[in-house]
Enzyme design. Structure first.
Site, mmCIF file in Angstrom:
data_model
loop_
_atom_site.group_PDB
_atom_site.id
_atom_site.type_symbol
_atom_site.label_atom_id
_atom_site.label_comp_id
_atom_site.label_asym_id
_atom_site.label_seq_id
_atom_site.Cartn_x
_atom_site.Cartn_y
_atom_site.Cartn_z
ATOM 1 N N ARG A 24 0.834 -1.190 0.000
ATOM 2 C CA ARG A 24 0.000 0.000 0.000
ATOM 3 C C ARG A 24 0.872 1.245 0.000
ATOM 4 O O ARG A 24 2.021 1.227 0.411
ATOM 5 C CB ARG A 24 -0.941 0.019 1.204
ATOM 6 C CG ARG A 24 -0.243 0.231 2.540
ATOM 7 C CD ARG A 24 -1.250 0.326 3.673
ATOM 8 N NE ARG A 24 -1.955 -0.936 3.877
ATOM 9 C CZ ARG A 24 -2.936 -1.099 4.740
ATOM 10 N NH1 ARG A 24 -3.311 -0.088 5.496
ATOM 11 N NH2 ARG A 24 -3.522 -2.274 4.898
ATOM 12 N N GLY A 25 0.302 2.337 -0.498
ATOM 13 C CA GLY A 25 0.983 3.630 -0.516
ATOM 14 C C GLY A 25 0.031 4.723 -0.090
ATOM 15 O O GLY A 25 -1.065 4.449 0.447
ATOM 16 N N GLY A 26 0.420 5.959 -0.354
ATOM 17 C CA GLY A 26 -0.403 7.074 0.092
ATOM 18 C C GLY A 26 -1.688 7.225 -0.683
ATOM 19 O O GLY A 26 -2.646 7.821 -0.197
ATOM 20 N N MET A 27 -1.748 6.672 -1.921
ATOM 21 C CA MET A 27 -2.914 6.878 -2.757
ATOM 22 C C MET A 27 -3.720 5.606 -3.005
ATOM 23 O O MET A 27 -4.888 5.685 -3.397
ATOM 24 C CB MET A 27 -2.492 7.479 -4.117
ATOM 25 C CG MET A 27 -1.807 8.830 -4.006
ATOM 26 S SD MET A 27 -1.158 9.422 -5.592
ATOM 27 C CE MET A 27 -2.674 9.706 -6.480
ATOM 28 N N LYS A 45 -5.282 -2.686 -8.185
ATOM 29 C CA LYS A 45 -4.938 -1.496 -7.412
ATOM 30 C C LYS A 45 -6.220 -0.746 -7.098
ATOM 31 O O LYS A 45 -6.987 -0.387 -7.997
ATOM 32 C CB LYS A 45 -3.963 -0.607 -8.173
ATOM 33 C CG LYS A 45 -3.630 0.684 -7.434
ATOM 34 C CD LYS A 45 -2.374 1.377 -7.962
ATOM 35 C CE LYS A 45 -1.128 0.723 -7.414
ATOM 36 N NZ LYS A 45 0.097 1.534 -7.655
ATOM 37 N N ASP A 138 3.891 11.249 -11.712
ATOM 38 C CA ASP A 138 4.290 10.686 -10.413
ATOM 39 C C ASP A 138 5.374 9.619 -10.616
ATOM 40 O O ASP A 138 5.269 8.501 -10.109
ATOM 41 C CB ASP A 138 3.075 10.097 -9.694
ATOM 42 C CG ASP A 138 3.348 9.822 -8.211
ATOM 43 O OD1 ASP A 138 4.302 10.417 -7.667
ATOM 44 O OD2 ASP A 138 2.613 9.022 -7.616
#
Length: 840
Positions: A24-27, A45, A138
């Site tokens: 997982r990431g920030g978005m 995702k 990004d």
């Protein structure tokens, strides 16, 4: 997020078997799943709920559809996208491998060949997307996947654009960022419209991190990082890894230009820079690139850094008497052993304030500067100045990078921490590979205790003595205080001085005035508390000098100079012949003489003479008074026949402090003086080489290389390279100076054309580059034009050009009469030329 997994499993049942979370990431969060219809492994995702709500399904599907049209071997494609309740997701192939982030975290620095191969594959993918009008927005190691065979895939096209096109303000309020600040271009961080150049900037950041192990810019928060991207110069990668080629470094510098128009126009161009050998092609390419490694062209007389005037002085007797206040120990299992000669070069890095009391930051600085002052001047040690250490204040740069930049073998690191209601200082001695040589604790003491300051200095010296296996003695300080309240007031004033300069530089006049009043009040108190201490008065004079130099209002300048001289004189009554007081009085007197505040010729001459006496005396009292030597190197330029003194003073300034705030100016001063005196091999060439390396990308660094091609017997009058250097010099100049710099650089190129045997082309370039009094009021162009015409043997044109120059610079006529210089040697015996020099 168990609830998201449960939602996916429920809504996608029968189509996908969603099994587990992959990361997982920030978005977004990624899940491993099996495509039941096509019998294949996939990754799903899922955007975070806040982001999903902000973007909306329609916009999300539109951007994903555009991105899904990309077909490239190094782009991770999409299978489909959709919505599960309020969650937006897309499905992509499951890749067996790892993210580039994992490889960097595991290996630190990647092999140069691998890094370049990966970045070329990513650039190829981005270039394909850009041709389809798709910008990633990004690019970062997390979005670059490495297959088991090592090849790269770029993931997540379309997500950042969808987020940007959504309600950015609402998204920001949720605490999520659009893009990643560590890799974000300056224009992206300010919300401007972004294009392919933003991806190229991010690509440069990723390449820098793969090679160095650290991104080019880091910080404590997103705003700090973005500010560094916008304002700070890019650290040279070859300082960290000498195995990186100049071509790769040039590619990184090109990609990380602040302005999008100055970066490579396409990813193919970026790849070309990575792979093109140095030579004419690279120099020609440099002509279309500006640089972020620019140091603004300084005004003629640079101010001496405030921290050179207000150093905290430690009494040697008091320091050495406090040896029992601290306990030192060597690293586990090691015994005191002598270190090599490189260990005698030492940098004391600014101590960290880990007390959780931000108001004690000034104390950490004061202790650090006390240690530097105490160690400086010891014959057996080469200690980096405060200005050298200051550039790494709060830096997260690797130890070896700092040591390489400062050219030292040993670093002193420390931090302050609370011990009940007192303060304890922890100090470590490490080598350039980050191996610990020794550590110790000092204290606890009350924060206001001078014992804390003095003990740290004494015990650092003790540790160095043990590790070097030789005796060293802390220098006896000339200017000390034993009054704790006075010392603390000065430390607070020094901290305020930094805030004052920052506010002044940003144009916040009200904030600057507020800080200046606070500084003044603190220094008045310090001077009252210790009537014998000169430092508070020197600092008051330093602040006044700063104000005088940076104001355009002559009344403000005059008032600041007059006040500064009063305080400098008073400091000298407290401590007769103290070098800081002499230097500051000399600086102020010299500034008043040359800044237009004096209009009477006899007073100007008298002022320069008086300043010279003070500055020379300061260097006699303290031969390492770098600031005084620096000012003298400028002052001597106004004295006919003092070229040797100019070079000698500049040399001594840089020897005393290689990290002078105005080092770039001093280097250029040595170069131009040596160039004028025909000391090409002895001084001019070596200093030009140093400028080209240390101040790469600056106007002076480009210009000196071009000038070296105009000497009587240049090694290589390469016309293509001359034009590239000229173009780069112009783009490196401040915008307001670029028109006149264009003309001046053209004249240097014309001289190179003569050297290359292209006289007709040289005359054509010179004729069209003469300029006028509006573009070039001082007619600097005509001085260089005179040289070109002299090389061409055109005495009449050379004399006319020089006449025009001297008409705008009457103060130079006497020096030309005494020595016209080697430029005009071919025509100096001409009657026309002599008539011009004589003024008739």
């Amino acid at each position: 997020m168990a609830e998201i997994l449960e939602t996916l499993q429920l809504r996608l049942e029968g189509k996908y078997r969603v099994e587990r979370e992959l990361g997982r990431g920030g978005m977004a969060t990624v899940y491993y799943a099996h495509d039941l219809v096509h019998d294949r492994e996939v990754a799903i995702k899922v955007l975070n709920p806040e982001l999903s709500a902000t973007i909306g399904a329609e916009r999300f599907n539109r951007e994903i559809t555009l991105a899904s049209r990309l077909n490239h071997p190094h782009i991770l494609g999409f299978y489909e996208s959709g919505q599960a309740d309020n969650l937006l997701y897309y499905v992509m192939p499951f890749v067996r491998g790892e993210a580039l982030r994992d490889k960097i975290d595991r290996e630190g620095q990647l092999g140069v060949a691998d890094a370049v191969r990966i970045i070329k594959e990513v650039a190829s993918a981005l270039g394909h997307a850009h041709e389809q009008n798709v910008v990633h927005r990004d690019v970062k190691p997390e979005n670059i996947l490495l297959l088991e065979n090592g090849h790269a895939l770029v993931a997540d096209f379309g997500i950042a654009r969808a987020a940007t096109e959504g309600d950015a303000q609402k998204l920001t309020q949720t605490g999520m960022a659009i893009g990643t600040p560590v890799y974000m271009s300056p224009e992206q961080s300010t919300g401007e419209k972004v294009g392919p150049a933003a991806d190229i900037y991010s690509l440069g950041c990723v390449l820098y991190e793969m090679l160095s192990g650290e991104p080019p810019f880091t910080g404590k928060n997103a705003m700090a990082i973005m500010a560094r991207h916008a304002m700070e110069t890019v650290p040279a990668i070859r300082i960290v890894r000498s195995s990186v080629s100049e071509e790769i470094e040039e590619a990184i510098f090109a990609a990380l230009e602040k302005s999008p128009v100055d970066r490579p126009k396409t990813c193919d161009e970026f790849i070309e820079i990575l792979g093109t050998p140095m030579g004419e092609t690279t120099m020609r390419r440099a002509s279309r690139m500006t640089t972020t490694r620019r140091i603004p062209t300084p005004i003629p007389l640079p101010p001496t850094p405030w921290y050179k005037k207000t150093g905290v002085m430690v009494g040697a007797v008091a320091v050495l008497a406090l040896g029992g206040a601290a306990a030192w120990k060597f690293s586990a299992g090691s015994a005191p052993t002598q270190l090599g000669a490189e260990a005698r070069s030492i940098a004391v890095l600014y101590f960290d304030n880990d007390t959780k009391d931000a108001s004690l930051g000034f104390l950490a600085d004061g202790i650090t500067e006390a240690v530097i002052s105490s160690l400086s001047g010891i014959e057996k040690l080469d200690v980096v100045s405060r200005s050298g250490s200051e550039q790494f204040r709060g830096s997260t740069a690797p130890t070896d990078s700092i040591a390489t930049t400062l050219d030292v073998g040993v670093l002193v690191k420390g931090n302050l921490e609370k011990d009940g209601d007192k303060i304890r200082v922890n100090v470590r001695l490490i080598d350039r590979s980050n191996a610990e040589l020794g550590r110790g604790k000092v204290g606890p003491f009350v924060a206001t205790s001078l014992s804390l300051r003095d003990s740290v200095a004494a015990q650092v010296a003790e540790l160095i003595r043990d590790r070097l296996g030789t005796e060293i003695k802390l220098r006896e300080q000339r200017d000390a205080t034993r009054n704790e309240a006075a010392w603390l007031a000065v430390q607070r004033a020094e901290a305020g001085r930094k805030r004052f300069e920052a506010a002044f530089g940003s144009g916040d006049v009200a904030k600057a005035a507020e800080e200046q009043r606070a500084i003044d009040s603190l220094l008045i108190d310090a001077a009252r508390l210790d009537p014998r201490w000169a430092t508070p008065l020197n600092l008051r004079a330093t602040v006044a000098y700063y104000v005088a130099r940076r104001n355009t209002d002559f009344d403000v300048k005059r008032q600041a100079v007059d006040s500064g001289l009063v305080w400098a004189n008073e400091s000298l009554t407290r401590s007769v012949d103290n070098p800081d007081g002499l230097e500051m009085r000399g600086n102020l007197t010299y500034f008043r003489a040359i800044s237009g505040l004096e209009t009477d010729g006899s007073k100007i001459t008298a002022g320069i003479d008086a300043a010279r006496q003070d500055l020379e005396k300061a260097t006699q009292v303290n031969p390492s008074q770098a600031g005084a030597w620096s000012t003298l190197s400028h002052l001597y330029t106004r004295i006919p026949g003092a070229s040797t003194e100019v070079i000698n003073a500049a040399d001594k300034a840089l020897s005393a402090d290689a990290f002078l705030a105005n080092a770039a100016v001093v280097y250029d001063r040595v170069f131009t003086t040596a160039y004028d005196q025909e000391a090409f091999d002895l001084k001019a060439a070596p200093y030009c080489e140093k400028m080209a390396k240390r101040f790469k990308g600056t106007l002076n660094a480009y210009r000196c290389q071009l000038m070296m091609m105009t000497i009587p017997k240049p090694k290589n009058p390469d016309v293509a390279r001359a034009w590239a250097l000229a173009d780069s010099a112009v783009t490196a100049a401040p915008q307001v100076q670029q028109p006149v710099q264009r003309l001046v650089m053209n004249m240097y190129v014309a001289a190179v054309l003569v050297k290359a045997g292209l006289k007709d082309s040289a005359k054509a370039v010179a004729d069209r580059s003469r300029g006028d009094g509006q573009t070039d009021p001082k007619r600097e162009t005509m001085l260089r034009g005179g040289y070109v015409y002299a090389l061409l043997g055109d005495t009449t044109a050379a004399a006319a050009a020089l006449k025009e120059y001297l008409a705008a610079n009457e103060d130079r006529r006497d020096s030309f009469r005494a020595d016209a210089g080697w430029w005009f040697r071919p025509v100096q015996n001409s009657p026309k030329f002599r008539a011009i020099i004589g003024g008739s």
